[in-house]
Write an enzyme that holds these catalytic residues in place. Structure first.
Site, short mmCIF file in Angstrom:
data_model
loop_
_atom_site.label_atom_id
_atom_site.label_comp_id
_atom_site.label_asym_id
_atom_site.label_seq_id
_atom_site.Cartn_x
_atom_site.Cartn_y
_atom_site.Cartn_z
N GLU A 109 -6.36 1.90 -13.31
CA GLU A 109 -5.91 3.07 -12.54
C GLU A 109 -4.60 3.62 -13.11
N GLU A 118 -25.64 14.39 -3.25
CA GLU A 118 -27.07 14.63 -3.03
C GLU A 118 -27.92 13.86 -4.03
N LYS A 131 -0.14 5.45 -6.03
CA LYS A 131 -1.21 5.42 -7.05
C LYS A 131 -2.13 6.62 -6.90
N CYS A 138 -1.59 1.79 -2.98
CA CYS A 138 -2.56 2.87 -2.76
C CYS A 138 -1.94 4.28 -2.76
N TYR A 171 -8.48 -3.30 -11.52
CA TYR A 171 -8.07 -2.14 -10.73
C TYR A 171 -6.72 -1.56 -11.18
N CYS A 190 0.83 -1.22 0.00
CA CYS A 190 0.00 0.00 0.00
C CYS A 190 0.86 1.26 0.00
N HIS A 203 -26.55 20.67 -0.85
CA HIS A 203 -26.52 21.27 -2.17
C HIS A 203 -25.44 22.34 -2.23
P1 FAD Z 1 1.39 -6.21 1.89
O1 FAD Z 1 1.01 -4.80 2.17
O2 FAD Z 1 1.65 -6.59 0.51
O3 FAD Z 1 2.59 -6.58 2.85
C1 FAD Z 1 3.27 -7.79 2.81
C2 FAD Z 1 4.72 -7.54 3.19
O4 FAD Z 1 5.35 -8.78 3.50
C3 FAD Z 1 5.52 -6.94 2.05
O5 FAD Z 1 6.32 -5.87 2.54
C4 FAD Z 1 6.41 -8.08 1.59
O6 FAD Z 1 7.61 -7.64 1.00
C5 FAD Z 1 6.63 -8.81 2.90
N1 FAD Z 1 7.01 -10.20 2.76
C6 FAD Z 1 6.55 -11.13 1.88
N2 FAD Z 1 7.12 -12.33 2.13
C7 FAD Z 1 7.94 -12.15 3.19
C8 FAD Z 1 8.77 -13.03 3.94
N3 FAD Z 1 8.84 -14.33 3.65
N4 FAD Z 1 9.50 -12.52 4.98
C9 FAD Z 1 9.42 -11.21 5.31
N5 FAD Z 1 8.62 -10.35 4.64
C10 FAD Z 1 7.89 -10.81 3.60
N6 FAD Z 1 -5.93 -1.19 -1.54
C11 FAD Z 1 -6.78 -0.24 -1.12
O7 FAD Z 1 -7.47 -0.42 -0.11
N7 FAD Z 1 -6.89 0.95 -1.79
C12 FAD Z 1 -6.16 1.23 -2.88
O8 FAD Z 1 -6.30 2.31 -3.45
C13 FAD Z 1 -5.26 0.25 -3.34
N8 FAD Z 1 -4.49 0.50 -4.41
C14 FAD Z 1 -3.60 -0.43 -4.82
C15 FAD Z 1 -2.82 -0.14 -5.92
C16 FAD Z 1 -1.91 -1.05 -6.38
C17 FAD Z 1 -1.05 -0.72 -7.57
C18 FAD Z 1 -1.78 -2.31 -5.71
C19 FAD Z 1 -0.79 -3.31 -6.20
C20 FAD Z 1 -2.55 -2.60 -4.61
C21 FAD Z 1 -3.47 -1.66 -4.15
N9 FAD Z 1 -4.28 -1.91 -3.06
C22 FAD Z 1 -5.17 -0.97 -2.64
C23 FAD Z 1 -4.22 -3.19 -2.33
C24 FAD Z 1 -3.40 -3.05 -1.02
O9 FAD Z 1 -2.13 -2.53 -1.32
C25 FAD Z 1 -3.27 -4.42 -0.37
O10 FAD Z 1 -4.56 -4.95 -0.17
C26 FAD Z 1 -2.56 -4.35 0.99
O11 FAD Z 1 -1.28 -3.80 0.87
C27 FAD Z 1 -2.46 -5.77 1.57
O12 FAD Z 1 -1.78 -5.77 2.80
P2 FAD Z 1 -1.03 -7.07 3.32
O13 FAD Z 1 -0.60 -6.75 4.71
O14 FAD Z 1 -1.85 -8.26 3.08
O15 FAD Z 1 0.23 -7.24 2.38
P1 NAP Z 2 -7.07 -8.72 -10.75
O1 NAP Z 2 -8.25 -8.08 -10.13
O2 NAP Z 2 -6.77 -10.12 -10.44
O3 NAP Z 2 -7.25 -8.57 -12.35
C1 NAP Z 2 -6.37 -9.11 -13.28
C2 NAP Z 2 -6.64 -8.51 -14.66
O4 NAP Z 2 -5.66 -9.00 -15.57
C3 NAP Z 2 -7.99 -8.87 -15.23
O5 NAP Z 2 -8.45 -7.80 -16.01
C4 NAP Z 2 -7.65 -10.09 -16.12
O6 NAP Z 2 -8.52 -10.26 -17.20
C5 NAP Z 2 -6.30 -9.67 -16.66
N1 NAP Z 2 -5.46 -10.81 -17.05
C6 NAP Z 2 -5.14 -11.88 -16.30
N2 NAP Z 2 -4.31 -12.69 -16.99
C7 NAP Z 2 -4.12 -12.12 -18.20
C8 NAP Z 2 -3.36 -12.47 -19.35
N3 NAP Z 2 -2.63 -13.58 -19.37
N4 NAP Z 2 -3.37 -11.64 -20.40
C9 NAP Z 2 -4.09 -10.52 -20.38
N5 NAP Z 2 -4.85 -10.12 -19.33
C10 NAP Z 2 -4.85 -10.92 -18.25
O7 NAP Z 2 -5.74 -7.94 -10.43
P2 NAP Z 2 -5.27 -6.49 -10.05
O8 NAP Z 2 -5.83 -5.42 -10.89
O9 NAP Z 2 -3.80 -6.66 -10.03
O10 NAP Z 2 -5.76 -6.24 -8.58
C11 NAP Z 2 -5.36 -7.08 -7.50
C12 NAP Z 2 -6.09 -6.66 -6.24
O11 NAP Z 2 -5.49 -5.47 -5.71
C13 NAP Z 2 -7.54 -6.32 -6.47
O12 NAP Z 2 -8.35 -7.45 -6.23
C14 NAP Z 2 -7.81 -5.22 -5.49
O13 NAP Z 2 -8.47 -5.71 -4.33
C15 NAP Z 2 -6.46 -4.67 -5.10
N6 NAP Z 2 -6.40 -3.27 -5.59
C16 NAP Z 2 -7.23 -2.34 -5.04
C17 NAP Z 2 -7.23 -1.05 -5.54
C18 NAP Z 2 -8.16 -0.02 -4.96
O14 NAP Z 2 -8.71 -0.25 -3.89
N7 NAP Z 2 -8.38 1.11 -5.63
C19 NAP Z 2 -6.40 -0.71 -6.57
C20 NAP Z 2 -5.57 -1.67 -7.12
C21 NAP Z 2 -5.59 -2.96 -6.61
P3 NAP Z 2 -9.80 -11.25 -17.16
O15 NAP Z 2 -10.92 -10.43 -16.61
O16 NAP Z 2 -9.96 -11.64 -18.57
O17 NAP Z 2 -9.44 -12.41 -16.27
#
Ligand code: FAD
Ligand code: NAP
Length: 596
Positions: free
Chosen positions: A303, A576, A166, A163, A299, A158, A571
């Protein structure tokens, strides 16, 4: 009758067994309850002695002696540290309420009460809460660099590559639009307006650096030991921590929380890992990506495509099937259509088959070959950057879970847990993105982590509520929602049970610049059989996240259409619209807006 010499000797043997061993299970080899109890001790990593009464000559005599000693005739008959625990039910109950662990703890001294593997949203929340409740806690966080070498600090996805950067880059794009609008509001400026990637990246990265530092300080303040090491289970209750220089250390704990998150998936086609970037690389990219192909349509893909186009880049999205799988498709289509009218190109129903580097550089030039998902058509095109955003893989396959018997869903690598986030191995819990069938969102991981610590260490019984979690997709036109998509609601309740209210709206701020009328959209799905309770809330418009948050709280309180009708709007706002909706989808009435 006084005991015979043989009986005395046998009693002595039973007592010696109980006194000399930490755990003794008087058992019968075929008995399923005995097996269950032995499995429990195995999963706890406790060595035990099992005397299989059906396999010893004097088994039935021993059973009589046990009956005399404990009042219990049946097996299993369990002793821990010389204390009689009882049969299977009592042992399992003792495990559940913690008394078994207390008995075992008389002999086992662990380094920590709790070790959390993963210092992201969930792991940090859980470890800090557990430490605040007086527990001795360690958290391990280690970032495996991307194939192109990107790496980052404490805090997880995040903060570093999700997040936070982004939303800040989304803001950069929104400011571009505001700049254009500002002329209509009287702002005059002569200089040429252009965007500087390096300035944006540096400022955002420096903010992220301050967050990384803040996390370290707060762990220290709360007495959580932080190790910047990769953790993996090596045996029950024990992990190996390997630091950046390859130095290995070993630590034990009574309980573990796995919060290792996910990492971007690649396409598994020639050239993808060598030449493509993922969201893990994008936010710290040393150069402006230039003409970009984004692969994926969920997502992350939409985004990133949105803000890259918003800062003025030539952006194409390659969509395999549909936009935003799992979301309300009417909303997803509208969000996509807005992107299309604001400069993002879409190649629909195609997937890349190879990526070739034509010229290295920052950015270089790449050739992408793609094929149709519906026929034989093949296309090729040049881009400076290819951003792969096709989903994420759970970090669960290389952390030694198999060594301690934690089961994962082999299909997707996710960990199945109970509604208390407990895995099949009782002392191991899991939270966040790696959970099977749960939402991948930061606030969900944080809430689950915090509540888990309170249940483990403060006697709380409150569980994480995964129902009606609101979310927002920060596409150029933001899409916020809570509850069911229309398709899912129809599947579950039947079309005849639902009333859908909808309307287009025009934010006042957009009227003077004269743009995008009849693109913002609001929709609620109500269950007619339940007092028109709102079971789906959807909004497409500016600040959709801010709007959705409040309505999500209302939905938790059982929001109905009537309550919305009785609520006086503010408003002039976008929100609204939800207090004045009167056109149902089934009526086919006109929902277009002529003014705000
Ligand atoms: P993470 O935050 O991924 O933390 C896991 C940590 O564990 C990482 O630092 C990793 O390096 C570490 N780790 C892994 N394996 C090991 C190991 N063996 N030993 C030690 N450390 C390890 N969510 C939202 O709510 N709003 C958003 O706008 C949003 N935008 C997103 C945009 C993008 C591009 C992405 C990719 C995700 C977004 N998400 C968003 C999703 C959000 O980031 C995740 O849901 C959240 O970070 C999950 O938290 P977590 O604690 O499960 O894992
Ligand atoms: P995702 O929801 O798993 O979506 C994967 C996308 O990639 C789908 O559109 C899928 O298409 C496509 N895809 C998969 N394999 C492919 C291939 N071989 N070739 C071409 N397209 C392919 O993944 P994500 O966008 O990475 O998001 C992961 C999670 O992060 C989300 O579930 C969300 O909870 C979290 N996240 C949250 C936010 C937020 O809160 N604003 C922002 C970013 C991420 P199909 O539909 O055809 O399978």
């Amino acid at each position: 009758m006084p005991p015979t010499t043989g009986e005395k000797a046998l009693r002595g043997r039973v007592q010696e067994l109980v006194e000399k061993n930490t755990v003794v299970v008087f058992s019968k080899s075929y008995c399923p309850y005995c097996i269950q109890v032995k499995d429990l001790f195995t999963s706890l990593g406790c060595e035990y002695v099992a005397l299989e009464l059906d396999q010893c000559d004097d088994g039935s005599n021993i059973q009589d002696i046990l009956h005399e000693m404990t009042g219990q005739k049946t097996v299993p008959n369990v002793f821990v540290n010389k204390t009689h625990v009882g049969g299977a039910d009592k042992t399992l109950q003792a495990h559940k309420n913690g008394t078994l662990q207390k008995l075992l703890d008389n002999t086992v001294a662990y380094d920590y009460d709790l070790i959390v593997i993963g210092g992201g949203s969930g792991g940090l929340a859980c470890s800090k809460e557990a430490a605040a409740l007086g527990k001795k806690v360690m958290v391990l966080d280690y970032v495996v660099p991307t194939p192109l070498g990107a790496s980052w600090g404490l805090g997880g996805t995040c903060v570093n590559v999700g997040c936070i950067p982004k939303k800040l880059m989304h803001q950069a794009a929104l400011l571009g639009q505001s700049l254009k609008d500002s002329r209509k509001f009287g702002w005059e400026y002569d200089e040429q307006v252009q965007h500087n990637w390096d300035t944006m990246r540096e400022n955002i990265q420096s903010y992220i650096g301050s967050l990384n530092w803040g996390y370290r300080v707060s762990l220290r303040d709360k007495n959580v030991r932080y190790e910047n090491s990769y953790g993996e289970f090596v045996e029950p209750h024990k992990i190996k921590a390997t630091n950046r220089r390859g130095k290995e250390s070993f630590f034990t704990a009574e309980k573990f929380v796995v919060a290792t998150g996910e990492r971007p998936r690649y396409l598994d086609i020639p050239g993808d890992k060598e030449f493509c970037i993922t969201s893990d690389d994008l936010f710290s990219l040393s150069h402006c990506p230039g003409k970009t192909l984004v692969v994926g349509a969920s997502y992350v893909a939409l985004e990133c495509a949105g803000f890259l186009a918003g800062i003025g880049l030539d952006v194409t999205v390659m969509v395999r099937s549909i936009f935003l799988r799992g979301f309300d498709q009417e909303m997803a289509e509208r969000a996509g259509a807005y992107m299309e009218t604001h400069g993002v190109k879409f190649i629909k129903k195609f997937v890349p088959t190879s990526i070739e580097q034509l010229e290295p550089g920052t950015p270089g030039r790449l050739k992408v070959v793609a094929k149709s998902t519906e026929g034989d058509a093949v296309i090729e095109e040049e881009y400076n950057t290819v951003l792969v955003a096709v989903g994420r893989d759970s970090c669960t396959r290389n952390i030694g879970l198999e060594k301690i018997g934690v089961k994962i869903n082999e299909r997707n690598g996710k960990i199945p847990v109970t509604d208390e986030e407990q895995t099949n191995v009782p002392y191991v819990y899991a939270i966040g993105d790696i959970l099977d069938g749960k939402l991948e969102l930061t606030p969900v991981a944080i809430q689950a982590g915090r509540l888990l610590a309170r249940r483990l260490y403060a006697g709380s019984t409150v569980k994480c509520d995964y129902i009606n979690v609101p979310t927002t997709v920060f596409t150029p036109m933001e899409y916020g929602c809570c509850g069911y998509p229309e398709e899912k609601a129809i599947d579950l309740f039947g079309e005849e049970s639902l009333e859908v209210y909808h309307t287009l709206f025009w934010p006042l701020e957009w009227t003077v610049p004269g743009r995008d009328n009849n693109t913002c959209f609001a929709k609620i799905i109500c269950n007619k059989l339940d007092n028109e309770r709102v079971i789906g809330f959807h909004v497409l418009g500016p600040n959709a996240g801010e709007i959705t948050q409040g309505f999500a709280a209302a939905m938790k309180c059982g929001l109905t259409k009537e309550t919305l009708n009785e609520t006086i709007g503010i408003h002039p706002t976008c929100a609204e619209a939800f207090t004045t909706m009167d056109v149902t989808k089934s009526s086919g009435g006109d929902i277009s807006q002529k003014g705000c």
